[in-house]
Design a protein around this motif. Structure first.
Motif, short mmCIF file in Angstrom:
data_model
loop_
_atom_site.label_atom_id
_atom_site.label_comp_id
_atom_site.label_asym_id
_atom_site.label_seq_id
_atom_site.Cartn_x
_atom_site.Cartn_y
_atom_site.Cartn_z
N UNK A 1 0.80 -1.01 -0.07
CA UNK A 1 0.07 0.15 0.05
C UNK A 1 0.97 1.12 -0.14
N UNK A 2 0.89 2.02 -0.84
CA UNK A 2 1.63 3.58 -1.00
C UNK A 2 0.66 4.57 -0.32
N UNK A 3 1.37 4.82 0.73
CA UNK A 3 0.57 6.00 1.58
C UNK A 3 1.37 7.41 1.28
N UNK A 4 2.62 7.25 0.58
CA UNK A 4 3.62 8.54 0.44
C UNK A 4 4.21 8.19 -0.84
N UNK A 5 3.98 9.16 -1.61
CA UNK A 5 4.77 9.34 -2.89
C UNK A 5 5.33 10.83 -3.01
N UNK A 6 6.37 11.07 -3.77
CA UNK A 6 7.17 12.28 -3.62
C UNK A 6 6.21 13.55 -4.04
N UNK A 7 5.16 13.38 -4.66
CA UNK A 7 4.15 14.25 -4.89
C UNK A 7 3.34 14.88 -3.65
N UNK A 72 -10.89 8.86 2.62
CA UNK A 72 -11.14 7.99 1.29
C UNK A 72 -10.12 7.07 1.41
N UNK A 73 -8.91 7.25 1.68
CA UNK A 73 -8.03 6.27 1.58
C UNK A 73 -6.48 6.75 2.61
N UNK A 74 -5.89 5.78 3.11
CA UNK A 74 -4.69 6.13 3.87
C UNK A 74 -3.49 6.84 3.00
N UNK A 75 -3.16 7.90 3.73
CA UNK A 75 -1.96 8.72 3.04
C UNK A 75 -1.43 9.48 4.02
N UNK A 76 -0.20 10.10 3.54
CA UNK A 76 0.63 10.92 4.24
C UNK A 76 0.83 12.18 3.43
N UNK A 77 1.10 13.40 4.25
CA UNK A 77 1.66 14.59 3.56
C UNK A 77 2.57 15.17 4.11
N UNK A 78 3.81 15.43 3.70
CA UNK A 78 4.99 15.95 4.38
C UNK A 78 5.35 17.29 3.85
N UNK A 79 5.51 18.13 4.69
CA UNK A 79 5.89 19.49 4.61
C UNK A 79 7.14 19.83 5.59
N UNK A 80 8.27 20.22 4.77
CA UNK A 80 9.50 20.51 5.50
C UNK A 80 9.74 22.14 5.45
N UNK A 81 9.80 22.66 6.71
CA UNK A 81 9.57 24.29 6.88
C UNK A 81 11.37 24.54 6.98
N UNK A 107 -0.21 1.89 12.31
CA UNK A 107 0.85 1.40 11.94
C UNK A 107 1.88 2.48 11.26
N UNK A 108 1.21 3.35 10.36
CA UNK A 108 1.88 4.39 9.66
C UNK A 108 2.74 5.37 10.72
N UNK A 131 12.69 16.63 -2.33
CA UNK A 131 11.61 15.66 -1.97
C UNK A 131 11.93 14.15 -2.35
N UNK A 132 12.81 13.92 -3.29
CA UNK A 132 13.04 12.44 -3.43
C UNK A 132 14.09 12.13 -2.18
N UNK A 133 15.04 12.92 -1.79
CA UNK A 133 15.83 12.30 -0.97
C UNK A 133 15.00 12.23 0.62
N UNK A 134 13.94 12.95 0.61
CA UNK A 134 13.08 12.72 1.79
C UNK A 134 12.26 11.59 1.90
N UNK A 135 11.93 11.16 0.58
CA UNK A 135 11.28 10.01 0.04
C UNK A 135 12.10 8.81 0.55
N UNK A 136 13.41 8.86 0.16
CA UNK A 136 14.25 7.67 0.54
C UNK A 136 14.43 7.48 1.81
N UNK A 137 14.23 8.50 2.68
CA UNK A 137 14.47 8.30 4.14
C UNK A 137 13.25 7.85 5.02
N UNK A 138 11.97 8.20 4.39
CA UNK A 138 10.83 7.85 4.70
C UNK A 138 10.11 6.64 4.17
N UNK A 139 10.69 6.05 3.15
CA UNK A 139 9.94 5.21 2.38
C UNK A 139 9.45 3.88 2.84
N UNK A 140 10.01 3.50 4.02
CA UNK A 140 9.47 2.38 4.79
C UNK A 140 8.16 2.56 5.25
N UNK A 141 7.48 3.89 5.29
CA UNK A 141 6.24 3.91 5.50
C UNK A 141 5.34 3.05 4.45
#
Length: 143
Positions: A1-7, A72-81, A107-108, A131-141
């Motif tokens: 299940x994909x809950x996080x994408x770079x988008x 509607x579906x499990x998901x995350x959003x990530x914002x780095x300030x 679980x997430x 975002x790609x580098x953050x995704x690499x670090x958080x990809x386990x979700x």
């Protein structure tokens, strides 16, 4: 299940206040097709009853138990300030919006907590170039 994408990750968010950051997180979840627009109100309700500040520069705004019809579906959003957000007197650099369908958020949340409990990992997230580098670090979700 994909809950996080770079988008669903931004390193150039616009918010400067906690309220704006919560709306920004909700808007990203809406854009991902995970929640209906009224989920933002549920996130504000949750925040009013209990702070979602987690320590180590992290806040995880999420909706109330009553808001599950908005999910509607499990998901995350990530914002780095770049400039920390004042979250009830605490500095926050990461706002991770979460929507969990059918209890999937626990679980997430635990996977995010593991990453943010490690100060070296938090430092890597702060320094990540995009975002790609953050995704690499958080990809386990997504596992």
């Amino acid at each position: 299940m994909t809950v996080l994408t770079t988008a669903q990750i931004t390193t150039s968010p616009r918010a400067t206040t906690k309220e704006e950051a919560i709306q920004e997180a909700a808007d990203m979840l809406v854009a991902a097709g995970a929640v209906t627009p009224d989920y933002a109100d549920a996130m504000r309700e949750r925040e009013a009853s209990v702070s979602t500040y987690m320590g180590n520069l992290l806040a995880i705004p999420h909706g109330t138990n009553e808001s599950k019809d908005s999910i509607l579906a499990s998901a995350l959003s990530v914002a780095r300030y770049a400039t920390p957000i004042d979250w009830d007197g605490n500095e926050v650099r990461f706002v991770i919006g979460i929507a969990g369908k059918d209890g999937g958020h626990l679980e997430i949340l635990s996977k995010i907590a593991v990453v943010f409990a490690d100060e070296d990992e938090v430092a890597k997230l702060v320094e990540a170039p995009d975002a790609e580098a953050i995704m690499a670090l958080l990809g386990d979700v997504n596992e």
